[in-house]
Design a protein around this motif. Structure first.
Motif, PDB file in Angstrom:
ATOM      1  N   ALA A   1       3.004  -6.805   7.088  1.00 44.67           N
ATOM      2  CA  ALA A   1       2.696  -6.470   5.686  1.00 44.67           C
ATOM      3  C   ALA A   1       3.646  -5.456   5.065  1.00 44.67           C
ATOM      4  O   ALA A   1       4.144  -4.558   5.918  1.00 44.67           O
ATOM      5  CB  ALA A   1       1.171  -5.582   5.757  1.00 44.67           C
ATOM      6  N   PRO A   2       4.085  -5.663   3.840  1.00 42.25           N
ATOM      7  CA  PRO A   2       5.134  -4.741   3.454  1.00 42.25           C
ATOM      8  C   PRO A   2       4.663  -3.205   3.321  1.00 42.25           C
ATOM      9  O   PRO A   2       3.729  -3.135   3.028  1.00 42.25           O
ATOM     10  CB  PRO A   2       5.231  -5.345   2.157  1.00 42.25           C
ATOM     11  N   MET A   3       5.572  -2.333   3.628  1.00 44.99           N
ATOM     12  CA  MET A   3       5.238  -1.044   3.513  1.00 44.99           C
ATOM     13  C   MET A   3       6.532   0.008   3.111  1.00 44.99           C
ATOM     14  O   MET A   3       7.758  -0.100   3.618  1.00 44.99           O
ATOM     15  CB  MET A   3       4.921  -0.255   4.798  1.00 44.99           C
TER      16      MET A   3
ATOM     17  N   GLY B   1      -5.487 -12.081   6.049  1.00 43.12           N
ATOM     18  CA  GLY B   1      -6.258 -10.857   6.074  1.00 43.12           C
ATOM     19  C   GLY B   1      -5.411  -9.781   6.594  1.00 43.12           C
ATOM     20  O   GLY B   1      -4.464  -9.956   7.263  1.00 43.12           O
ATOM     21  N   ASN B   2      -5.855  -8.831   6.098  1.00 46.54           N
ATOM     22  CA  ASN B   2      -4.767  -7.402   6.094  1.00 46.54           C
ATOM     23  C   ASN B   2      -5.789  -6.286   6.209  1.00 46.54           C
ATOM     24  O   ASN B   2      -6.734  -6.182   5.504  1.00 46.54           O
ATOM     25  CB  ASN B   2      -3.911  -7.396   5.214  1.00 46.54           C
ATOM     26  N   GLY B   3      -5.389  -5.383   7.110  1.00 48.26           N
ATOM     27  CA  GLY B   3      -6.206  -3.709   6.975  1.00 48.26           C
ATOM     28  C   GLY B   3      -6.971  -3.668   8.309  1.00 48.26           C
ATOM     29  O   GLY B   3      -7.948  -4.400   8.511  1.00 48.26           O
TER      30      GLY B   3
ATOM     31  N   GLY C   1       0.406  -4.139   9.450  1.00 49.84           N
ATOM     32  CA  GLY C   1       1.221  -3.095   8.651  1.00 49.84           C
ATOM     33  C   GLY C   1       1.725  -1.908   9.681  1.00 49.84           C
ATOM     34  O   GLY C   1       2.407  -1.854  10.495  1.00 49.84           O
ATOM     35  N   GLN C   2       0.690  -0.941   9.465  1.00 50.06           N
ATOM     36  CA  GLN C   2       1.028   0.499  10.232  1.00 50.06           C
ATOM     37  C   GLN C   2       1.089   0.277  11.707  1.00 50.06           C
ATOM     38  O   GLN C   2       1.731   1.018  12.354  1.00 50.06           O
ATOM     39  CB  GLN C   2       0.074   1.672   9.741  1.00 50.06           C
ATOM     40  N   ALA C   3       0.265  -0.751  12.349  1.00 51.79           N
ATOM     41  CA  ALA C   3       0.222  -0.819  13.790  1.00 51.79           C
ATOM     42  C   ALA C   3       1.543  -1.321  14.315  1.00 51.79           C
ATOM     43  O   ALA C   3       1.645  -1.260  15.491  1.00 51.79           O
ATOM     44  CB  ALA C   3      -0.853  -1.794  14.020  1.00 51.79           C
TER      45      ALA C   3
HETATM   46  C1  LIG Z   1       3.553   3.693   3.661  1.00 50.37           C
HETATM   47  C2  LIG Z   1       2.700   2.406   3.266  1.00 50.37           C
HETATM   48  C3  LIG Z   1       3.555   1.691   2.246  1.00 50.37           C
HETATM   49  C4  LIG Z   1       2.946   0.570   1.737  1.00 50.37           C
HETATM   50  N1  LIG Z   1       3.643  -0.116   0.906  1.00 50.37           N
HETATM   51  C5  LIG Z   1       3.527  -1.459   0.217  1.00 50.37           C
HETATM   52  C6  LIG Z   1       3.888  -2.239  -0.652  1.00 50.37           C
HETATM   53  O1  LIG Z   1       5.333  -1.739  -0.976  1.00 50.37           O
HETATM   54  N2  LIG Z   1       3.588  -3.290  -0.916  1.00 50.37           N
HETATM   55  C7  LIG Z   1       2.168  -3.845  -0.603  1.00 50.37           C
HETATM   56  O2  LIG Z   1       1.729  -4.852  -1.012  1.00 50.37           O
HETATM   57  N3  LIG Z   1       1.578  -3.082   0.127  1.00 50.37           N
HETATM   58  C8  LIG Z   1       2.127  -1.864   0.599  1.00 50.37           C
HETATM   59  N4  LIG Z   1       1.192  -1.006   1.476  1.00 50.37           N
HETATM   60  C9  LIG Z   1      -0.055  -1.525   2.152  1.00 50.37           C
HETATM   61  C10 LIG Z   1       0.197  -2.365   3.366  1.00 50.37           C
HETATM   62  O3  LIG Z   1       0.999  -3.696   3.125  1.00 50.37           O
HETATM   63  C11 LIG Z   1      -1.189  -2.694   4.071  1.00 50.37           C
HETATM   64  O4  LIG Z   1      -1.903  -3.710   3.076  1.00 50.37           O
HETATM   65  C12 LIG Z   1      -2.133  -1.560   4.258  1.00 50.37           C
HETATM   66  O5  LIG Z   1      -1.187  -0.687   4.965  1.00 50.37           O
HETATM   67  C13 LIG Z   1      -3.110  -2.171   5.236  1.00 50.37           C
HETATM   68  O6  LIG Z   1      -2.747  -2.785   6.333  1.00 50.37           O
HETATM   69  P1  LIG Z   1      -2.621  -2.032   7.867  1.00 50.37           P
HETATM   70  O7  LIG Z   1      -3.966  -1.437   8.073  1.00 50.37           O
HETATM   71  O8  LIG Z   1      -2.352  -3.203   8.914  1.00 50.37           O
HETATM   72  O9  LIG Z   1      -1.564  -0.872   7.888  1.00 50.37           O
HETATM   73  C14 LIG Z   1       1.746   0.031   1.991  1.00 50.37           C
HETATM   74  C15 LIG Z   1       1.240   0.826   3.168  1.00 50.37           C
HETATM   75  C16 LIG Z   1       1.606   1.993   3.539  1.00 50.37           C
HETATM   76  C17 LIG Z   1       0.837   2.739   4.575  1.00 50.37           C
END
Ligand SMILES: Cc1cc2nc3c(=O)[nH]c(=O)nc-3n(C[C@H](O)[C@H](O)[C@H](O)COP(=O)(O)O)c2cc1C
Length: 326
Positions: free
Chosen positions: A15-17, A199-201, A224-226
């Motif tokens: 997931a993009p972060m 699915g995500n989150g 993402g964060q994991a």
């Molecule tokens: C620091 C941070 C930056 C993020 N930046 C983006 C982003 O640029 N584009 C996007 O679609 N989602 C972004 N997200 C959301 C994540 O892609 C993801 O949907 C969300 O963290 C939930 O997934 P996770 O529980 O596996 O982290 C970001 C999340 C975090 C924590």
């Protein structure tokens, strides 16, 4: 998984972060098995203006394919033009962001605010599809307002407009971070459309991946964060599903090599000072799994040059001859 014309070599994606998933980290995740990576979100307006800083921000390396470029837009013409730019830049897919919860973004009616207007989303996606040689995907939330799920209608409209896959992060855009994601929304979207649903989150550990597959029926899972400081989750999760056994994390030596590769990349991308500063938060995450991580992390949190960072690596993590940034 097949997303339009693009074959995705697996069912786990990164997931993009923003501020975490630039190319140095993305390519490490790809090597560990992330089957698809995505750039951090940019504004379509900036792409259309062909701003160099925006191009630099979404730069990618040849070993990252398949890679999606992501932007936010609420305007069909602007989104079409930004899609053309992403096509020119060589992305394998273009992803529309309907999830960003930042105040300023929501205030501009972009990102997560778009979940309130499924019809507008349909127009934007249709314009992107028309303008693109590569598949168009959409990353969305459950809805804008707490309790008002618009993801199912939005997903149907995206499919009707020609989107090739959807990624669902089932939290609401307002009050986003607090509530747990509601995986039932992923299952509802999966039932509602024929295109692949990611699915995500709420994936915290490798075992959560199997849970998300079985509870939602999704086609792929975005982590993402994991993955931050633990990119090997992309290797562990499929092994756990295949064998029932969780492979151990890499040995400290391998983690140190990953950390150094990550650091080298950040210095190449941002220069010595900014790269070292950006490595602080990444070091914090890697430190959690390193035997001598705690003092190492404390030591690097104030550093801003390569010599000092490499000295800290040598002092706390060993490897006097470890190759650091030039
Ligand atoms: C620091 C941070 C930056 C993020 N930046 C983006 C982003 O640029 N584009 C996007 O679609 N989602 C972004 N997200 C959301 C994540 O892609 C993801 O949907 C969300 O963290 C939930 O997934 P996770 O529980 O596996 O982290 C970001 C999340 C975090 C924590």
């Amino acid at each position: 998984m097949q997303i339009g014309s693009v074959t995705i070599p697996g069912n786990l994606t990164l997931a993009p972060m923003a501020a975490y998933t630039s190319w140095p980290f993305r390519r490490i995740c790809r090597r560990f098995g992330a089957a698809l990576v995505t750039t951090e979100v940019v504004k379509a307006r900036e792409l259309v203006r062909r701003m160099q800083a925006t191009y630099d921000y979404i730069a990618f390396k040849p070993d990252e394919h398949p890679i999606a470029g992501q932007f936010m837009s609420g305007d069909p013409d602007e989104a079409a033009e930004a899609t053309r730019v992403m096509n020119e830049l060589g992305f394998d897919m273009v992803d529309l962001n309907l999830g960003c919860p930042k105040r300023r973004v929501i205030g501009d009616g972009l990102g997560g605010a778009m979940m309130e207007f499924p019809e507008k989303v349909e127009q934007v996606v249709a314009a992107m599809v028309k303008a693109s040689r590569v598949p168009i995907t959409v990353k969305m939330r459950a809805g804008r307002w707490k309790g008002e799920v618009t993801a199912v209608e939005t997903a149907r409209r995206c499919e009707a407009a020609g989107a090739a896959a959807l990624c669902i992060h089932p939290r609401f855009s307002e009050g986003a971070a607090v509530a747990a994601p509601d995986w039932a929304v992923i299952a509802q979207v999966k039932q509602a459309v024929k295109i692949p649903v990611i699915g995500n989150g709420g994936i915290h550990i490798a075992a959560d991946v199997q849970k998300m597959f079985s509870e939602t029926g999704c086609d792929a899972v975005a982590i993402g964060q994991a993955a931050i400081g633990r990119p090997w989750i992309f290797r562990q999760a499929p092994a756990l599903i295949a064998t029932g056994l969780l492979p151990p994390p890499p040995a400290d030596e391998e983690i140190r090599a990953i950390l150094l590769e990550h650091y080298r990349g950040l210095v190449e991308l941002h220069g010595e000072r900014k790269g070292t500063v950006m490595m602080r938060k990444q070091s914090c995450h890697y430190s959690k799994v390193l035997a001598n991580g705690k003092p190492f992390n404390l030591a690097v949190q104030k550093l801003s040059n390569v010599t000092d960072y490499m000295a800290a690596v040598e002092k706390y993590l060993g490897a006097p001859n470890a190759p650091g940034p030039a």
